[in-house]
Enzyme design. Structure first.
Site, PDB file in Angstrom:
ATOM      1  N   GLU A 102      30.619 -55.590  38.138  1.00  0.00           N
ATOM      2  CA  GLU A 102      30.497 -57.048  38.264  1.00  0.00           C
ATOM      3  C   GLU A 102      30.885 -57.741  36.959  1.00  0.00           C
ATOM      4  O   GLU A 102      31.641 -58.713  36.968  1.00  0.00           O
ATOM      5  CB  GLU A 102      29.055 -57.417  38.653  1.00  0.00           C
ATOM      6  CG  GLU A 102      28.752 -57.025  40.091  1.00  0.00           C
ATOM      7  CD  GLU A 102      27.369 -57.452  40.580  1.00  0.00           C
ATOM      8  OE1 GLU A 102      27.166 -57.506  41.787  1.00  0.00           O
ATOM      9  OE2 GLU A 102      26.489 -57.733  39.739  1.00  0.00           O
ATOM     10  N   GLY A 140      30.770 -48.007  31.843  1.00  0.00           N
ATOM     11  CA  GLY A 140      29.938 -47.709  33.016  1.00  0.00           C
ATOM     12  C   GLY A 140      30.735 -47.986  34.277  1.00  0.00           C
ATOM     13  O   GLY A 140      31.819 -48.587  34.224  1.00  0.00           O
ATOM     14  N   LYS A 151      24.031 -64.131  36.853  1.00  0.00           N
ATOM     15  CA  LYS A 151      25.242 -63.350  37.174  1.00  0.00           C
ATOM     16  C   LYS A 151      26.036 -64.007  38.293  1.00  0.00           C
ATOM     17  O   LYS A 151      27.247 -64.185  38.193  1.00  0.00           O
ATOM     18  CB  LYS A 151      24.814 -61.919  37.537  1.00  0.00           C
ATOM     19  CG  LYS A 151      25.889 -60.941  37.917  1.00  0.00           C
ATOM     20  CD  LYS A 151      26.349 -60.948  39.348  1.00  0.00           C
ATOM     21  CE  LYS A 151      25.318 -60.853  40.405  1.00  0.00           C
ATOM     22  NZ  LYS A 151      24.730 -59.540  40.608  1.00  0.00           N
ATOM     23  N   HIS A 198      36.949 -66.453  66.451  1.00  0.00           N
ATOM     24  CA  HIS A 198      38.324 -66.321  65.987  1.00  0.00           C
ATOM     25  C   HIS A 198      38.824 -67.626  65.384  1.00  0.00           C
ATOM     26  O   HIS A 198      38.488 -68.695  65.898  1.00  0.00           O
ATOM     27  CB  HIS A 198      39.194 -65.943  67.201  1.00  0.00           C
ATOM     28  CG  HIS A 198      40.615 -65.682  66.851  1.00  0.00           C
ATOM     29  ND1 HIS A 198      41.014 -64.554  66.159  1.00  0.00           N
ATOM     30  CD2 HIS A 198      41.738 -66.414  67.085  1.00  0.00           C
ATOM     31  CE1 HIS A 198      42.335 -64.597  66.002  1.00  0.00           C
ATOM     32  NE2 HIS A 198      42.788 -65.703  66.542  1.00  0.00           N
ATOM     33  N   THR A 257      16.109 -56.879  43.927  1.00  0.00           N
ATOM     34  CA  THR A 257      15.112 -57.952  43.966  1.00  0.00           C
ATOM     35  C   THR A 257      14.410 -58.093  45.326  1.00  0.00           C
ATOM     36  O   THR A 257      13.176 -58.118  45.379  1.00  0.00           O
ATOM     37  CB  THR A 257      15.781 -59.290  43.585  1.00  0.00           C
ATOM     38  OG1 THR A 257      16.331 -59.127  42.291  1.00  0.00           O
ATOM     39  CG2 THR A 257      14.799 -60.442  43.612  1.00  0.00           C
TER      40      THR A 257
HETATM   41  P1  NDP Z   1      23.866 -47.790  37.711  1.00  0.00           P
HETATM   42  O1  NDP Z   1      22.883 -46.698  37.635  1.00  0.00           O
HETATM   43  O2  NDP Z   1      24.271 -48.362  39.002  1.00  0.00           O
HETATM   44  O3  NDP Z   1      25.189 -47.379  36.949  1.00  0.00           O
HETATM   45  C1  NDP Z   1      25.171 -46.830  35.671  1.00  0.00           C
HETATM   46  C2  NDP Z   1      26.580 -46.424  35.319  1.00  0.00           C
HETATM   47  O4  NDP Z   1      26.623 -45.987  33.979  1.00  0.00           O
HETATM   48  C3  NDP Z   1      27.093 -45.298  36.184  1.00  0.00           C
HETATM   49  O5  NDP Z   1      28.443 -45.561  36.466  1.00  0.00           O
HETATM   50  C4  NDP Z   1      26.923 -44.083  35.288  1.00  0.00           C
HETATM   51  O6  NDP Z   1      27.862 -43.084  35.539  1.00  0.00           O
HETATM   52  C5  NDP Z   1      27.177 -44.683  33.936  1.00  0.00           C
HETATM   53  N1  NDP Z   1      26.499 -43.951  32.858  1.00  0.00           N
HETATM   54  C6  NDP Z   1      25.194 -43.607  32.800  1.00  0.00           C
HETATM   55  N2  NDP Z   1      24.942 -42.958  31.646  1.00  0.00           N
HETATM   56  C7  NDP Z   1      26.096 -42.888  30.976  1.00  0.00           C
HETATM   57  C8  NDP Z   1      26.473 -42.319  29.740  1.00  0.00           C
HETATM   58  N3  NDP Z   1      25.581 -41.708  28.941  1.00  0.00           N
HETATM   59  N4  NDP Z   1      27.763 -42.418  29.356  1.00  0.00           N
HETATM   60  C9  NDP Z   1      28.667 -43.042  30.144  1.00  0.00           C
HETATM   61  N5  NDP Z   1      28.375 -43.587  31.321  1.00  0.00           N
HETATM   62  C10 NDP Z   1      27.094 -43.522  31.733  1.00  0.00           C
HETATM   63  O7  NDP Z   1      23.247 -48.899  36.746  1.00  0.00           O
HETATM   64  P2  NDP Z   1      23.569 -50.395  36.519  1.00  0.00           P
HETATM   65  O8  NDP Z   1      23.109 -50.598  35.116  1.00  0.00           O
HETATM   66  O9  NDP Z   1      24.959 -50.777  36.864  1.00  0.00           O
HETATM   67  O10 NDP Z   1      22.618 -51.125  37.554  1.00  0.00           O
HETATM   68  C11 NDP Z   1      21.236 -50.813  37.613  1.00  0.00           C
HETATM   69  C12 NDP Z   1      20.664 -51.186  38.956  1.00  0.00           C
HETATM   70  O11 NDP Z   1      20.559 -52.588  39.045  1.00  0.00           O
HETATM   71  C13 NDP Z   1      21.534 -50.795  40.146  1.00  0.00           C
HETATM   72  O12 NDP Z   1      21.299 -49.490  40.557  1.00  0.00           O
HETATM   73  C14 NDP Z   1      21.129 -51.793  41.174  1.00  0.00           C
HETATM   74  O13 NDP Z   1      20.024 -51.280  41.856  1.00  0.00           O
HETATM   75  C15 NDP Z   1      20.717 -53.002  40.366  1.00  0.00           C
HETATM   76  N6  NDP Z   1      21.755 -54.051  40.426  1.00  0.00           N
HETATM   77  C16 NDP Z   1      22.091 -54.589  41.625  1.00  0.00           C
HETATM   78  C17 NDP Z   1      23.060 -55.571  41.712  1.00  0.00           C
HETATM   79  C18 NDP Z   1      23.422 -56.132  43.036  1.00  0.00           C
HETATM   80  O14 NDP Z   1      22.671 -55.927  43.994  1.00  0.00           O
HETATM   81  N7  NDP Z   1      24.562 -56.810  43.163  1.00  0.00           N
HETATM   82  C19 NDP Z   1      23.753 -56.051  40.517  1.00  0.00           C
HETATM   83  C20 NDP Z   1      23.337 -55.404  39.323  1.00  0.00           C
HETATM   84  C21 NDP Z   1      22.371 -54.445  39.292  1.00  0.00           C
HETATM   85  P3  NDP Z   1      27.711 -42.010  36.745  1.00  0.00           P
HETATM   86  O15 NDP Z   1      28.067 -42.754  37.987  1.00  0.00           O
HETATM   87  O16 NDP Z   1      28.689 -40.962  36.401  1.00  0.00           O
HETATM   88  O17 NDP Z   1      26.297 -41.553  36.695  1.00  0.00           O
END
Ligand code: NDP
Length: 466
Positions: free
Chosen positions: A183, A176, A51, A437, A312
């Site tokens: 990202e 999502g 990524k 600065h 991680t």
């Molecule tokens: P997240 O849990 O962060 O986000 C999931 C998203 O999907 C939310 O916006 C959620 O909405 C939405 N969603 C969930 N279910 C549905 C549904 N049925 N219909 C529509 N929308 C839905 O998960 P990610 O997959 O983005 O990431 C998983 C984890 O991976 C993160 O929590 C993080 O810990 C880790 N990660 C870290 C990164 C980094 O450090 N840079 C990069 C990538 C991943 P709602 O908000 O309304 O619940």
């Protein structure tokens, strides 16, 4: 009882590899490890590493535009060669996989390249039927992306697929609003795809500081992502080699690809855990105590499979602490309370540590320092990108309890802020640091007056309160 191993680790990702390596090399434990896929796990093979390389690739167009703003009239990034990039990416992942495997071998860990499940509290069973006994078993199998449960969802991609695409989609829908959705929407847009981001909420990155979320949401639009809030597809249908998206109001659109980034779930299915009495939570996660020990005393679990803080470096710390505790007689717990993280967006990164403003207000009187500005570098180039920095200061103790940044290299900045906050730095400590600065980070040590007061009456009656 004589065991085949002192430790058997199931899962060769960040947490499992660290635990295996430390137990074997530092504490001379006899360690076996099973991995059914490529060594390195989500972070190395299908997460953070590929990524971040895609993030770098996706910045080229913006960098060319910036260069033009600085007088390089012919600067141009295109066209982007996805196939060439993918080959290089795969070679890099193979190199990293080799480094992970090499580290384990050098530590004397016996690697079993196959799936394993638990048979009883001290026995694992490999896919080839072999049974191996161990004094301790560590489950570090991570998680996997979940689709949202709509009709036709199998037509959509998940983040794992993005690294393996044959070609870049011309028009893509990302569903999502979390880390992964934001990202990938910026990556795909940066690489040249017409990108729509559909999120059911009213601002992306739920759980982050509200003001930071709103700022990031607005800035995502600025880079050209077609951000649709309060929206989520109803169903998908095949349309030739493309995908038709049907929205709840009955309208439809056709995309070259749809990607679901709708959360991740722990990989506990089929591991035999519940059968031997390991307690699982509602989301299928392994329930552990502060020592990463499960309800079966010989079985431990670290990383995303425990669904604590799914990052991680947290899994690595949990794996290392487990090895220190169980094999090194150096009991070490992991503090999950103060963990920094970054989301690699454009035009800038989001980075955060400590309390959000909303959490701070619940805890008691706080001073909020906020600065929002156009950084010198992008301002000169004619970009509208705005940075934002926020510090939360406990009005009683004067300690800095939270820091939230939207800005270039925010991830790099927050790493250093994490040290200060971890040491209990006060606002006066921040102020005592003489600014470097001209930098962006100097803003963190030059914010003089609180923007607002929150969380009740300020201990100093002469200043305002929420
Ligand atoms: P997240 O849990 O962060 O986000 C999931 C998203 O999907 C939310 O916006 C959620 O909405 C939405 N969603 C969930 N279910 C549905 C549904 N049925 N219909 C529509 N929308 C839905 O998960 P990610 O997959 O983005 O990431 C998983 C984890 O991976 C993160 O929590 C993080 O810990 C880790 N990660 C870290 C990164 C980094 O450090 N840079 C990069 C990538 C991943 P709602 O908000 O309304 O619940």
């Amino acid at each position: 009882m004589n065991f085949d191993y002192d430790l058997f680790v199931i899962g060769g990702g960040s947490g499992g590899v660290r635990a295996a390596r430390i137990a074997a090399s530092e504490y001379h434990a006899r360690v076996g490890l099973a991995e059914e896929s490529r060594m390195g796990g989500t972070c190395v093979i299908r997460g953070c590493v590929p990524k971040k390389l895609m993030v770098f690739a996706s910045q080229a167009k913006a960098m060319a535009a910036e260069a033009r703003g600085y007088g390089w009239q012919t600067a141009s990034a295109g066209p982007f060669d996805w196939v060439m990039f993918r080959h290089k990416l795969d070679a890099e992942l193979t190199r990293l996989e080799g480094a992970y495997t090499g580290g384990l071998v050098a530590a004397g860990v016996a690697i079993h390249k196959q799936r394993a499940r638990v048979h009883d509290a001290h026995t694992v069973e490999l896919a080839d039927g072999q049974r191996l006994t161990a004094k301790h078993i560590l489950i570090a199998v991570g998680g996997h992306p979940q689709r949202p449960g709509i009709e036709g969802e199998e037509l959509g991609l998940i983040s794992d697929d993005l690294f393996l695409m044959e070609k870049l989609p011309g028009r893509v829908l990302v569903v999502g609003g979390g880390f992964i959705a934001c990202e990938f929407a910026t990556i795909l847009q940066g690489l040249g795809a017409e990108t729509v981001l559909s999120y059911r909420g009213d601002a992306v990155l739920r759980g982050f500081d509200e003001e930071l979320r709103r700022h990031a949401t607005e800035q995502l639009r600025l880079v050209g992502v077609d951000l649709r809030l309060g929206s989520t597809p109803e169903r998908l249908e095949r349309d030739g080699d493309r995908t038709r998206v049907i929205w709840p109001d009955g309208t439809d659109e056709v995309y070259d690809a749809v990607m679901f980034a709708t959360g991740r779930v722990p990989n506990t299915k089929g591991l035999g855990l519940a059968e031997i009495g390991v307690k699982l939570g509602d989301n299928g996660q392994i329930v552990v105590d502060e020592w990463s020990q499960t309800s079966v005393p010989s079985v431990f679990a670290v990383g995303d499979v425990t669904d604590r803080v799914n990052l991680t470096p947290v899994a690595i710390r949990e794996g290392h602490s487990f090895a220190d505790t169980v094999f090194g007689a150096k009991p070490r717990k992991v503090d999950h309370g103060l963990v920094g993280s970054a989301v690699y967006l454009r035009p800038h990164e989001v980075a955060t540590i400590g309390l959000t403003e909303e959490e701070a207000a619940q805890k008691g009187p706080h001073e909020v320092f906020v600065a929002s500005f156009r950084a010198m570098r992008s301002l000169f180039a004619g970009s509208d990108a705005r940075s934002m920095m926020k510090l939360l200061v406990d009005a009683q103790t004067r300690k800095v309890t939270g820091c939230h940044i939207f800005g270039p290299e925010a991830g790099e900045m927050i790493q250093l802020v994490a040290i200060s906050i971890g040491m209990g730095a006060t606002k006066a400590d921040f102020d005592a640091a003489i600014a470097v600065h001209p930098t962006l980070a100097e803003e963190l040590v030059t914010m003089r007056r609180p923007t607002r007061y929150i969380g009740g009456a300020h201990p100093d009656k002469t200043v305002g309160s929420a």
